[in-house]
Design a protein around this motif. Structure first.
Motif, PDB file in Angstrom:
ATOM      1  N   GLY A   1      34.420-110.068  68.248  1.00 53.41           N
ATOM      2  CA  GLY A   1      33.075-111.019  68.242  1.00 53.41           C
ATOM      3  C   GLY A   1      32.696-110.653  69.189  1.00 53.41           C
ATOM      4  O   GLY A   1      32.106-111.203  69.660  1.00 53.41           O
ATOM      5  N   ALA A   2      33.203-109.744  70.458  1.00 57.28           N
ATOM      6  CA  ALA A   2      32.256-109.836  72.227  1.00 57.28           C
ATOM      7  C   ALA A   2      31.373-108.844  71.713  1.00 57.28           C
ATOM      8  O   ALA A   2      30.593-108.181  72.455  1.00 57.28           O
ATOM      9  N   VAL A   3      30.229-108.671  70.239  1.00 59.04           N
ATOM     10  CA  VAL A   3      29.259-108.188  70.398  1.00 59.04           C
ATOM     11  C   VAL A   3      28.080-108.327  70.479  1.00 59.04           C
ATOM     12  O   VAL A   3      27.767-109.729  70.281  1.00 59.04           O
ATOM     13  N   ASN A   4      26.925-108.555  71.997  1.00 58.88           N
ATOM     14  CA  ASN A   4      25.692-109.034  71.691  1.00 58.88           C
ATOM     15  C   ASN A   4      24.803-108.376  71.032  1.00 58.88           C
ATOM     16  O   ASN A   4      24.858-108.012  70.393  1.00 58.88           O
ATOM     17  N   LEU A   5      24.237-109.356  71.016  1.00 58.96           N
ATOM     18  CA  LEU A   5      22.352-109.282  70.532  1.00 58.96           C
ATOM     19  C   LEU A   5      22.033-107.264  70.045  1.00 58.96           C
ATOM     20  O   LEU A   5      21.485-106.671  69.290  1.00 58.96           O
ATOM     21  N   SER A   6      21.625-106.918  71.808  1.00 58.09           N
ATOM     22  CA  SER A   6      21.663-105.345  72.053  1.00 58.09           C
ATOM     23  C   SER A   6      22.543-104.073  71.395  1.00 58.09           C
ATOM     24  O   SER A   6      22.780-103.522  71.166  1.00 58.09           O
ATOM     25  N   GLY A   7      24.181-104.936  70.842  1.00 55.62           N
ATOM     26  CA  GLY A   7      25.194-104.433  70.190  1.00 55.62           C
ATOM     27  C   GLY A   7      26.550-103.906  71.083  1.00 55.62           C
ATOM     28  O   GLY A   7      27.315-103.113  70.245  1.00 55.62           O
ATOM     29  N   ARG A   8      25.983-104.317  72.027  1.00 56.15           N
ATOM     30  CA  ARG A   8      27.426-103.608  73.230  1.00 56.15           C
ATOM     31  C   ARG A   8      28.829-105.056  72.529  1.00 56.15           C
ATOM     32  O   ARG A   8      28.634-105.919  72.696  1.00 56.15           O
ATOM     33  N   ASP A   9      29.841-104.216  72.439  1.00 53.08           N
ATOM     34  CA  ASP A   9      30.549-104.435  72.492  1.00 53.08           C
ATOM     35  C   ASP A   9      31.355-104.687  73.744  1.00 53.08           C
ATOM     36  O   ASP A   9      32.217-103.798  74.338  1.00 53.08           O
TER      37      ASP A   9
ATOM     38  N   ALA B   1      18.200-122.568  62.763  1.00 54.01           N
ATOM     39  CA  ALA B   1      17.570-121.457  62.849  1.00 54.01           C
ATOM     40  C   ALA B   1      17.705-119.974  63.473  1.00 54.01           C
ATOM     41  O   ALA B   1      18.269-118.958  63.314  1.00 54.01           O
ATOM     42  N   LYS B   2      18.263-120.603  64.727  1.00 52.91           N
ATOM     43  CA  LYS B   2      18.847-119.565  65.785  1.00 52.91           C
ATOM     44  C   LYS B   2      20.233-119.366  65.322  1.00 52.91           C
ATOM     45  O   LYS B   2      20.498-118.046  64.948  1.00 52.91           O
ATOM     46  N   GLN B   3      21.302-120.167  64.274  1.00 55.35           N
ATOM     47  CA  GLN B   3      22.690-119.495  64.459  1.00 55.35           C
ATOM     48  C   GLN B   3      22.227-118.639  62.265  1.00 55.35           C
ATOM     49  O   GLN B   3      22.656-118.119  62.829  1.00 55.35           O
ATOM     50  N   HIS B   4      21.296-119.228  61.658  1.00 56.96           N
ATOM     51  CA  HIS B   4      21.067-118.476  61.077  1.00 56.96           C
ATOM     52  C   HIS B   4      20.651-117.032  60.966  1.00 56.96           C
ATOM     53  O   HIS B   4      21.366-115.785  60.240  1.00 56.96           O
ATOM     54  N   ALA B   5      20.020-116.780  62.530  1.00 55.08           N
ATOM     55  CA  ALA B   5      18.999-114.913  62.448  1.00 55.08           C
ATOM     56  C   ALA B   5      20.863-114.767  62.844  1.00 55.08           C
ATOM     57  O   ALA B   5      21.016-113.286  62.367  1.00 55.08           O
ATOM     58  N   LEU B   6      21.937-114.885  63.526  1.00 50.12           N
ATOM     59  CA  LEU B   6      23.384-114.916  64.615  1.00 50.12           C
ATOM     60  C   LEU B   6      23.949-113.638  63.200  1.00 50.12           C
ATOM     61  O   LEU B   6      23.913-113.278  63.176  1.00 50.12           O
ATOM     62  N   ALA B   7      23.311-114.761  62.204  1.00 50.18           N
ATOM     63  CA  ALA B   7      24.710-114.743  61.565  1.00 50.18           C
ATOM     64  C   ALA B   7      24.496-114.108  60.139  1.00 50.18           C
ATOM     65  O   ALA B   7      24.877-113.061  60.094  1.00 50.18           O
ATOM     66  N   GLU B   8      22.473-113.139  60.359  1.00 49.10           N
ATOM     67  CA  GLU B   8      22.661-112.103  59.723  1.00 49.10           C
ATOM     68  C   GLU B   8      22.616-110.702  60.359  1.00 49.10           C
ATOM     69  O   GLU B   8      23.270-109.828  59.947  1.00 49.10           O
ATOM     70  N   ALA B   9      22.391-110.853  61.910  1.00 47.95           N
ATOM     71  CA  ALA B   9      22.892-110.666  62.345  1.00 47.95           C
ATOM     72  C   ALA B   9      24.264-109.657  63.105  1.00 47.95           C
ATOM     73  O   ALA B   9      24.751-108.875  62.485  1.00 47.95           O
ATOM     74  N   MET B  10      24.604-110.976  62.794  1.00 48.90           N
ATOM     75  CA  MET B  10      26.445-110.148  62.483  1.00 48.90           C
ATOM     76  C   MET B  10      27.043-109.545  61.183  1.00 48.90           C
ATOM     77  O   MET B  10      27.777-108.944  61.386  1.00 48.90           O
ATOM     78  N   LYS B  11      26.162-110.148  60.345  1.00 49.93           N
ATOM     79  CA  LYS B  11      26.583-109.710  59.041  1.00 49.93           C
ATOM     80  C   LYS B  11      26.215-107.877  59.286  1.00 49.93           C
ATOM     81  O   LYS B  11      26.960-107.083  58.660  1.00 49.93           O
ATOM     82  N   LYS B  12      25.385-107.727  59.280  1.00 49.02           N
ATOM     83  CA  LYS B  12      24.750-106.272  59.728  1.00 49.02           C
ATOM     84  C   LYS B  12      26.414-105.296  61.217  1.00 49.02           C
ATOM     85  O   LYS B  12      25.908-104.262  60.363  1.00 49.02           O
ATOM     86  N   ALA B  13      26.419-105.832  61.787  1.00 47.19           N
ATOM     87  CA  ALA B  13      27.293-105.542  62.550  1.00 47.19           C
ATOM     88  C   ALA B  13      28.766-105.621  62.831  1.00 47.19           C
ATOM     89  O   ALA B  13      30.238-105.482  62.788  1.00 47.19           O
ATOM     90  N   ASN B  14      28.687-106.074  61.238  1.00 46.43           N
ATOM     91  CA  ASN B  14      30.526-106.700  60.233  1.00 46.43           C
ATOM     92  C   ASN B  14      31.040-107.609  60.909  1.00 46.43           C
ATOM     93  O   ASN B  14      32.736-107.272  61.021  1.00 46.43           O
TER      94      ASN B  14
END
Length: 352
Positions: free
Chosen positions: A25-33, A257-270
């Motif tokens: 779960g330590a992945v930010n919006l730019s994909g850094r883990d 809305a921000k939480q919803h957007a994060l949920a979509e991004a998190m799903k794409k990042a598994n």
């Protein structure tokens, strides 16, 4: 039979993979883990749970068992502790009177000075609180692990709002300045992570004192969620938006809305999106956790109390989600049966 075994092992493997994904779960919006890195271990700022209220019963028992008039005048530690526990059930004026008397005789005691500043704030005297805490922070810059800048920012915001009710519309209380991800090898990144750790550390004490809704806390949690998503972790940002929405019931900052957007991004990042039950454990009501009713235990700090609570929660999770020995047992039985059948088929029939 072979197909059945394959399906069974896939199910067992899937359960194990799901448990591991919770830690990814330590992945930010730019994909850094950053999971497992030194920096993530140095600043584990999302230590749950964040309580909505204090253990009032213990504090009430503490006050009831200590007669202030019988406490020696030079026993400033006990007197200060009584003042501390009086704040839990909301007896702020009594606490203030004790601390104002103590500070006259012990003007160099950090705990007394710090608590006096906090109690001034609780008595709706932010100007007095800011004055004493500014001076205290200069004398003791490492107090509260160097996080008292957070408290000063909150007090300054309260004074701004008192003079201009619309101040929060145009300003961020903490003014973190985190608008883009920093290289994880840079000094700026270290500075930003320390800011985030300081803020979440301070929230452990501030949240129970602040009933929802609260515009200043809503502002803080919105900014904190934004900054955590940018610099550190979408998963942790998602959780802090959840807390923020409890204080921003009108959703003026759009955290839903921000939480919803994060949920979509998190799903794409598994990355698994926290369930409602997991979010409730992250931000529970204090009286909903049985361990908080451990009234005979005096905790030396909120961190020690959290350690006990986390241990309790882990035990509860183990109890509610035990290791699937039934699946393992079923697998063993099926494998043994399969091997036994194959052995019977291979054995030659006896001659007659």
């Amino acid at each position: 039979m072979c197909k059945q075994l394959t399906v069974l092992f896939l199910l067992i493997s899937w359960q194990g993979a799901q448990a591991c994904m919770n830690e990814y779960g330590a992945v930010n919006l730019s994909g850094r883990d950053l999971a497992g890195t030194d920096i993530a271990q140095t600043y584990p700022f999302a230590e749950p749970p964040y309580f909505r209220s204090f253990n009032r019963v213990f504090s009430e028992n503490f006050v009831a068992s200590h007669d202030l008039s019988a406490v020696p005048a030079d026993d400033y530690k006990t007197r200060s502790d009584i003042a501390f526990h009086l704040t839990r059930p909301g007896r702020y004026r009594e606490s203030l009177a004790i601390l104002q008397s103590l500070v006259k005789h012990y003007p160099h005691e950090y705990n007394i000075l710090s608590n006096l500043g906090t109690v001034y704030e609780l008595n709706n005297m932010p100007d007095s609180a800011l004055r004493i805490l500014r001076a205290t922070n200069k004398r003791f810059p490492e107090g509260h692990h160097g996080s008292e800048w957070f408290h000063l920012q909150v007090l300054e915001a309260k004074l701004h709002v008192r003079n201009d009710p619309d101040w929060l519309e145009q300003h961020r209380v903490l003014d973190l300045g985190i608008t883009e991800a920093s290289p994880d090898t840079s000094q700026r990144f270290i500075v930003n992570m320390k800011k985030l750790w300081d803020a979440t550390y301070q929230l452990h004490e501030r949240l129970p004192f602040t009933p929802a809704p609260d515009p200043i806390l809503a502002n803080i949690l919105n900014e904190l969620g934004d900054a955590i998503a940018i610099e550190y972790s979408m998963l942790e940002a998602y959780k802090f938006y959840y807390i923020g929405m409890q204080y921003d019931t009108s959703d003026r900052y759009g955290m839903r809305a921000k939480q919803h957007a994060l949920a979509e991004a998190m799903k794409k990042a598994n990355i698994l999106v926290p369930t409602a039950a997991e979010l409730r454990r992250f931000f529970p009501r204090a009286d909903s956790i049985p361990l908080i009713r451990d009234h005979d235990t005096q905790y030396s700090s909120s961190e020690k109390q959290m350690e006990r609570v986390l241990a309790y929660q882990e035990a509860e999770l183990d109890r509610r989600n035990p290791f699937p020995w039934n699946w393992v047992g079923a697998a063993v039985v099926l494998v043994a049966g399969y091997l036994y059948i194959r052995r019977i088929k291979r054995e030659p029939e006896p001659e007659r």
